[in-house]
Design a protein around this motif. Sequence first.
Motif, PDB file in Angstrom:
ATOM      1  N   VAL A  62       0.887  -1.155   0.000  1.00  0.00           N
ATOM      2  CA  VAL A  62       0.000   0.000   0.000  1.00  0.00           C
ATOM      3  C   VAL A  62       0.926   1.206   0.000  1.00  0.00           C
ATOM      4  CG1 VAL A  62      -1.688   1.343   1.298  1.00  0.00           C
ATOM      5  CG2 VAL A  62      -1.861  -1.148   1.246  1.00  0.00           C
ATOM      6  N   ASP A  63       0.767   2.064  -0.996  1.00  0.00           N
ATOM      7  CA  ASP A  63       1.666   3.215  -1.115  1.00  0.00           C
ATOM      8  C   ASP A  63       0.840   4.482  -1.275  1.00  0.00           C
ATOM      9  OD1 ASP A  63       3.999   4.610  -1.182  1.00  0.00           O
ATOM     10  OD2 ASP A  63       4.653   3.913  -3.161  1.00  0.00           O
ATOM     11  N   SER A  64       1.493   5.602  -1.054  1.00  0.00           N
ATOM     12  CA  SER A  64       0.813   6.897  -1.176  1.00  0.00           C
ATOM     13  C   SER A  64       1.615   7.826  -2.073  1.00  0.00           C
ATOM     14  CB  SER A  64       0.642   7.544   0.201  1.00  0.00           C
ATOM     15  OG  SER A  64       1.919   7.837   0.773  1.00  0.00           O
ATOM     16  N   TYR A  65       0.916   8.774  -2.649  1.00  0.00           N
ATOM     17  CA  TYR A  65       1.569   9.816  -3.442  1.00  0.00           C
ATOM     18  C   TYR A  65       0.860  11.131  -3.160  1.00  0.00           C
ATOM     19  CZ  TYR A  65       2.920  12.774  -7.345  1.00  0.00           C
ATOM     20  OH  TYR A  65       3.371  13.828  -8.100  1.00  0.00           O
ATOM     21  N   ILE A  66       1.617  12.122  -2.768  1.00  0.00           N
ATOM     22  CA  ILE A  66       1.075  13.463  -2.515  1.00  0.00           C
ATOM     23  C   ILE A  66       1.632  14.401  -3.559  1.00  0.00           C
ATOM     24  CG2 ILE A  66       0.740  15.322  -0.849  1.00  0.00           C
ATOM     25  CD1 ILE A  66      -0.411  12.632   0.039  1.00  0.00           C
ATOM     26  N   HIS A  67       0.736  14.977  -4.355  1.00  0.00           N
ATOM     27  CA  HIS A  67       1.176  15.864  -5.426  1.00  0.00           C
ATOM     28  C   HIS A  67       1.723  17.167  -4.846  1.00  0.00           C
ATOM     29  CE1 HIS A  67       1.510  17.024  -9.560  1.00  0.00           C
ATOM     30  NE2 HIS A  67       0.794  18.116  -9.378  1.00  0.00           N
ATOM     31  N   THR A  68       2.630  17.799  -5.585  1.00  0.00           N
ATOM     32  CA  THR A  68       3.260  19.050  -5.166  1.00  0.00           C
ATOM     33  C   THR A  68       2.205  20.053  -4.718  1.00  0.00           C
ATOM     34  OG1 THR A  68       5.006  18.667  -6.775  1.00  0.00           O
ATOM     35  CG2 THR A  68       4.847  20.881  -5.851  1.00  0.00           C
ATOM     36  N   GLY A  69       2.409  20.604  -3.519  1.00  0.00           N
ATOM     37  CA  GLY A  69       1.460  21.585  -2.996  1.00  0.00           C
ATOM     38  C   GLY A  69       0.464  20.973  -2.035  1.00  0.00           C
ATOM     39  N   GLY A  70       0.427  19.634  -1.984  1.00  0.00           N
ATOM     40  CA  GLY A  70      -0.431  18.958  -1.023  1.00  0.00           C
ATOM     41  C   GLY A  70      -1.922  19.088  -1.287  1.00  0.00           C
ATOM     42  N   ILE A  72      -3.547  17.254  -3.806  1.00  0.00           N
ATOM     43  CA  ILE A  72      -4.035  15.965  -4.296  1.00  0.00           C
ATOM     44  C   ILE A  72      -3.227  14.850  -3.652  1.00  0.00           C
ATOM     45  CG2 ILE A  72      -4.342  14.478  -6.319  1.00  0.00           C
ATOM     46  CD1 ILE A  72      -4.557  16.990  -8.032  1.00  0.00           C
ATOM     47  N   GLY A  73      -3.923  13.845  -3.145  1.00  0.00           N
ATOM     48  CA  GLY A  73      -3.244  12.698  -2.541  1.00  0.00           C
ATOM     49  C   GLY A  73      -3.867  11.399  -3.013  1.00  0.00           C
ATOM     50  N   VAL A  74      -3.051  10.353  -3.059  1.00  0.00           N
ATOM     51  CA  VAL A  74      -3.523   9.048  -3.533  1.00  0.00           C
ATOM     52  C   VAL A  74      -3.028   7.954  -2.605  1.00  0.00           C
ATOM     53  CG1 VAL A  74      -3.257   7.313  -5.351  1.00  0.00           C
ATOM     54  CG2 VAL A  74      -3.670   9.697  -5.969  1.00  0.00           C
ATOM     55  N   ILE A  98       1.914   3.872 -10.553  1.00  0.00           N
ATOM     56  CA  ILE A  98       0.457   3.753 -10.598  1.00  0.00           C
ATOM     57  C   ILE A  98      -0.190   4.822  -9.718  1.00  0.00           C
ATOM     58  CG2 ILE A  98      -1.493   2.285  -9.907  1.00  0.00           C
ATOM     59  CD1 ILE A  98       0.182  -0.119 -10.845  1.00  0.00           C
ATOM     60  N   ALA A  99       0.391   5.073  -8.548  1.00  0.00           N
ATOM     61  CA  ALA A  99      -0.133   6.125  -7.662  1.00  0.00           C
ATOM     62  C   ALA A  99      -0.059   7.491  -8.341  1.00  0.00           C
ATOM     63  CB  ALA A  99       0.647   6.138  -6.346  1.00  0.00           C
ATOM     64  N   MET A 100       1.055   7.773  -9.015  1.00  0.00           N
ATOM     65  CA  MET A 100       1.203   9.038  -9.742  1.00  0.00           C
ATOM     66  C   MET A 100       0.203   9.131 -10.887  1.00  0.00           C
ATOM     67  SD  MET A 100       5.372   9.419  -9.879  1.00  0.00           S
ATOM     68  CE  MET A 100       5.294  10.896 -10.905  1.00  0.00           C
ATOM     69  N   GLN A 101      -0.029   8.000 -11.545  1.00  0.00           N
ATOM     70  CA  GLN A 101      -0.990   7.951 -12.652  1.00  0.00           C
ATOM     71  C   GLN A 101      -2.390   8.339 -12.159  1.00  0.00           C
ATOM     72  OE1 GLN A 101      -0.192   6.619 -15.978  1.00  0.00           O
ATOM     73  NE2 GLN A 101      -2.186   7.453 -16.566  1.00  0.00           N
ATOM     74  N   ILE A 102      -2.791   7.799 -11.024  1.00  0.00           N
ATOM     75  CA  ILE A 102      -4.108   8.093 -10.457  1.00  0.00           C
ATOM     76  C   ILE A 102      -4.228   9.575 -10.116  1.00  0.00           C
ATOM     77  CG2 ILE A 102      -5.660   7.614  -8.507  1.00  0.00           C
ATOM     78  CD1 ILE A 102      -4.275   4.788  -8.427  1.00  0.00           C
ATOM     79  N   ALA A 103      -3.154  10.134  -9.565  1.00  0.00           N
ATOM     80  CA  ALA A 103      -3.165  11.557  -9.230  1.00  0.00           C
ATOM     81  C   ALA A 103      -3.327  12.423 -10.473  1.00  0.00           C
ATOM     82  CB  ALA A 103      -1.872  11.924  -8.494  1.00  0.00           C
ATOM     83  N   PHE A 195      -7.732  11.701  -3.163  1.00  0.00           N
ATOM     84  CA  PHE A 195      -8.209  12.788  -2.321  1.00  0.00           C
ATOM     85  C   PHE A 195      -7.870  14.128  -2.972  1.00  0.00           C
ATOM     86  CE2 PHE A 195      -7.142   9.160   0.290  1.00  0.00           C
ATOM     87  CZ  PHE A 195      -8.225   9.029   1.144  1.00  0.00           C
ATOM     88  N   VAL A 196      -8.867  14.999  -3.050  1.00  0.00           N
ATOM     89  CA  VAL A 196      -8.655  16.344  -3.581  1.00  0.00           C
ATOM     90  C   VAL A 196      -9.025  17.332  -2.481  1.00  0.00           C
ATOM     91  CG1 VAL A 196      -9.305  18.028  -5.339  1.00  0.00           C
ATOM     92  CG2 VAL A 196      -9.186  15.601  -5.927  1.00  0.00           C
ATOM     93  N   LEU A 197      -8.129  18.212  -2.162  1.00  0.00           N
ATOM     94  CA  LEU A 197      -8.342  19.175  -1.081  1.00  0.00           C
ATOM     95  C   LEU A 197      -9.646  19.949  -1.284  1.00  0.00           C
ATOM     96  CD1 LEU A 197      -7.065  20.460   1.483  1.00  0.00           C
ATOM     97  CD2 LEU A 197      -6.097  22.197  -0.036  1.00  0.00           C
ATOM     98  N   GLY A 198     -10.504  19.928  -0.274  1.00  0.00           N
ATOM     99  CA  GLY A 198     -11.743  20.703  -0.326  1.00  0.00           C
ATOM    100  C   GLY A 198     -12.874  20.061  -1.091  1.00  0.00           C
TER     101      GLY A 198
END
Length: 219
Positions: A62-70, A72-74, A98-103, A195-198
């Motif tokens: 199970v892995d996570s990816y947080i896009h720059t700026g926080g 978007i998260g996956v 794959i996590a980056m792809q989803i983001a 996850f998308v902020l807000g």
Amino acid sequence: MAQISAKLVKELRTQSGAGMMDCKKALIENDGDTTKAMEWLRQKGIASAGKKQSRVAAEGLVDSYIHTGGRIGVLVEVNCETDFVARGDQFKELVRDIAMQIAACPNVEYISVEDIPETVAAKEKEIEMGRDDLAGKPDKIKEKIVEGRIGKRLKELSLLDQPFIKDQSITVAELVTNTVAKLGENIQVRRFYRFVLGEGIEKEETNFADEVAAQTGQK
């Protein structure tokens, strides 16, 4: 181009263990010649990969990816057969990709087209059938056009059907298949959350002019 029958695709699938779409593509590329199509699948590493799909994959990461700026998260779970493979760099890189792809794909909601509920497909058909540009067309033509549009739309919702962000010449499904061929284990994308902020929060709409006026005491 040779006509590729469903029976021919099924026969190749039985021989190779590869997926239906991979078998059809192999037959198209080789003008319906099953022997050459089988060789083509083996060269691509798809034949052996297909046979591994029936094996249980209960390990993985199970892995996570947080896009720059926080913003978007996956979270994603990808399974393989052994802990040894799960700890390897190639598998970790696949999960990360794959996590980056989803983001990067806001429209993706499901792992594959097969996972999309019938109710979603039915709703898409209802929307397409009501399009103004189809008005007055014969029912058979309308059905054919709508079928094509729905197929395209459902693929937009499917993770495995997306062009891989690091190599647009292959899909995510082909990326996974290629990794299966390299590592020799069944690999399955099991689930993900984006996850998308807000997202889902109703934000109060403020008129900018009224806001300025209120701050300066003019209102």
